[in-house]
Enzyme design. Structure first.
Site, PDB file in Angstrom:
ATOM      1  N   ALA A  12      -5.929 -25.933  28.845  1.00 33.37           N
ATOM      2  CA  ALA A  12      -6.582 -27.045  29.547  1.00 33.37           C
ATOM      3  C   ALA A  12      -6.144 -27.173  31.004  1.00 33.37           C
ATOM      4  O   ALA A  12      -6.940 -27.554  31.861  1.00 33.37           O
ATOM      5  CB  ALA A  12      -6.284 -28.350  28.803  1.00 33.37           C
ATOM      6  N   ARG A  24      -5.901 -33.342  25.089  1.00 34.54           N
ATOM      7  CA  ARG A  24      -4.685 -33.386  24.275  1.00 34.54           C
ATOM      8  C   ARG A  24      -3.448 -33.781  25.065  1.00 34.54           C
ATOM      9  O   ARG A  24      -2.404 -34.015  24.490  1.00 34.54           O
ATOM     10  CB  ARG A  24      -4.386 -31.997  23.707  1.00 34.54           C
ATOM     11  CG  ARG A  24      -5.380 -31.497  22.700  1.00 34.54           C
ATOM     12  CD  ARG A  24      -5.043 -30.048  22.396  1.00 34.54           C
ATOM     13  NE  ARG A  24      -6.115 -29.373  21.705  1.00 34.54           N
ATOM     14  CZ  ARG A  24      -6.117 -29.159  20.385  1.00 34.54           C
ATOM     15  NH1 ARG A  24      -5.128 -29.542  19.641  1.00 34.54           N
ATOM     16  NH2 ARG A  24      -7.128 -28.534  19.824  1.00 34.54           N
ATOM     17  N   GLN A  92      -8.145 -21.068  25.509  1.00 35.09           N
ATOM     18  CA  GLN A  92      -8.212 -22.183  24.558  1.00 35.09           C
ATOM     19  C   GLN A  92      -9.321 -23.161  24.980  1.00 35.09           C
ATOM     20  O   GLN A  92      -9.604 -24.112  24.271  1.00 35.09           O
ATOM     21  CB  GLN A  92      -6.873 -22.929  24.533  1.00 35.09           C
ATOM     22  CG  GLN A  92      -5.706 -22.084  24.056  1.00 35.09           C
ATOM     23  CD  GLN A  92      -4.388 -22.821  24.207  1.00 35.09           C
ATOM     24  OE1 GLN A  92      -3.844 -22.924  25.308  1.00 35.09           O
ATOM     25  NE2 GLN A  92      -3.858 -23.352  23.113  1.00 35.09           N
ATOM     26  N   HIS A 112     -11.352 -21.257  20.863  1.00 37.86           N
ATOM     27  CA  HIS A 112     -11.865 -22.499  20.292  1.00 37.86           C
ATOM     28  C   HIS A 112     -13.379 -22.639  20.440  1.00 37.86           C
ATOM     29  O   HIS A 112     -13.917 -23.743  20.358  1.00 37.86           O
ATOM     30  CB  HIS A 112     -11.144 -23.701  20.914  1.00 37.86           C
ATOM     31  CG  HIS A 112      -9.683 -23.738  20.584  1.00 37.86           C
ATOM     32  ND1 HIS A 112      -8.750 -24.404  21.345  1.00 37.86           N
ATOM     33  CD2 HIS A 112      -8.984 -23.164  19.573  1.00 37.86           C
ATOM     34  CE1 HIS A 112      -7.545 -24.238  20.810  1.00 37.86           C
ATOM     35  NE2 HIS A 112      -7.664 -23.495  19.738  1.00 37.86           N
ATOM     36  N   CYS A 123     -27.917 -23.539   8.890  1.00 37.89           N
ATOM     37  CA  CYS A 123     -28.507 -22.196   8.955  1.00 37.89           C
ATOM     38  C   CYS A 123     -27.847 -21.304   9.998  1.00 37.89           C
ATOM     39  O   CYS A 123     -28.152 -20.120  10.084  1.00 37.89           O
ATOM     40  CB  CYS A 123     -30.009 -22.284   9.210  1.00 37.89           C
ATOM     41  SG  CYS A 123     -30.431 -22.701  10.909  1.00 37.89           S
ATOM     42  N   CYS A 147     -31.394 -29.740  13.640  1.00 35.44           N
ATOM     43  CA  CYS A 147     -31.792 -28.347  13.865  1.00 35.44           C
ATOM     44  C   CYS A 147     -33.303 -28.222  13.798  1.00 35.44           C
ATOM     45  O   CYS A 147     -33.941 -28.769  12.895  1.00 35.44           O
ATOM     46  CB  CYS A 147     -31.157 -27.449  12.803  1.00 35.44           C
ATOM     47  SG  CYS A 147     -31.705 -25.725  12.888  1.00 35.44           S
TER      48      CYS A 147
HETATM   49 ZN    ZN Z   1     -30.545 -24.955  10.955  1.00 37.18          ZN
END
Ligand code: ZN
Length: 248
Positions: A12, A24, A92, A112, A123, A147
């Protein structure tokens, strides 16, 4: 011998100069507002639409900051372009600023994940974050956009608390750290897995270790050099010196 491989592990601290908060850190959002941690905790996120609505709003606010790469991201990209050494970045951070600075995406390992993409939890469909945020703020807005392929819950393509790191990314990072001749740990407290382990892998592989971080880390005693100056000014100077050494 091939070209030296210079590896950067970034946290960071490299992006705070770009205006991205260190969530953090000592003054981080998650210390000030423990509830905020729920926004990036998988089980809470999946279970509670209100958490998701807050999470999308926070993403929107972060995107609106318009963070740009700073001198440190730029210096790493420039070093790669110079061709004097192989350069790999293990980060990170999820902000995509290394790539935006010009480090090729195939040279950046995002431990990350990426907040520039969105993934469907059902999906697996992957789409740009920008598109999802346009739906959130559109007219009429979709505060928790589903989605478009399957109606499933969408989330940022980042690794939330309660999710595992991507195995392929992690094993690539371990391999790269092991091959490093020079290993820079930049803006990371090196307290969390796997960052700490990568430093050990690099050191035991014989890399020269340089730590650039405002606060002391557990690995300072292993380092050939420890730098406490602000990253945005210190890193460009360190990497410039490197280029000079190379030509001598
Ligand atoms: Zn989906």
């Amino acid at each position: 011998m091939g070209r030296p491989l210079i590896v950067f592990l970034t946290g960071a601290g490299i992006s705070t100069d770009s205006g991205i908060p260190d969530y953090r850190g000592p003054n981080g959002l998650w210390r000030r507002d423990p509830d905020a941690e729920k926004l990036v905790t998988f089980d809470y996120y999946m279970a509670d639409p209100e958490i998701r609505r807050r999470s999308w709003r926070l993403r929107q606010e972060t995107a609106a900051l318009g963070a740009r790469p700073n001198a440190a991201h730029q210096a790493i990209a420039d070093l790669g372009r110079s061709g004097r050494a192989g350069v790999r970045v293990i980060t990170q951070n999820t902000d995509g600023l290394h790539q935006e600075a010009g480090t090729p995406p195939n040279r950046v390992l995002e431990l990350h994940g990426s907040s520039r993409a969105v993934v469907c939890t059902r999906c697996g469909d992957r789409t740009p974050m920008r598109d999802a945020l346009d739906r959130v703020t559109g007219e009429p807005g979709e505060p928790d956009p589903p989605c478009r392929e399957c109606g499933g819950i969408l989330k940022a393509a980042t690794v939330m608390f309660g999710e595992s790191l991507d195995r392929e990314v992690l094993s690539a990072a371990v391999a790269v750290a092991g091959e490093a001749s020079l290993f820079f740990a930049v803006g990371s407290s090196l307290q969390v897995y796997p960052a700490a382990g990568l430093v050990e892998v690099a050191a035991s592989g014989g890399a020269r270790l340089v730590i650039v971080n405002a606060e002391p880390t557990h690995y300072d005693p292993l380092a050939a050099e420890v730098v406490r100056e602000p990253i945005g000014t210190a890193l460009p100077v360190l990497l410039d010196d490197l280029k000079v050494c190379d030509t001598e």
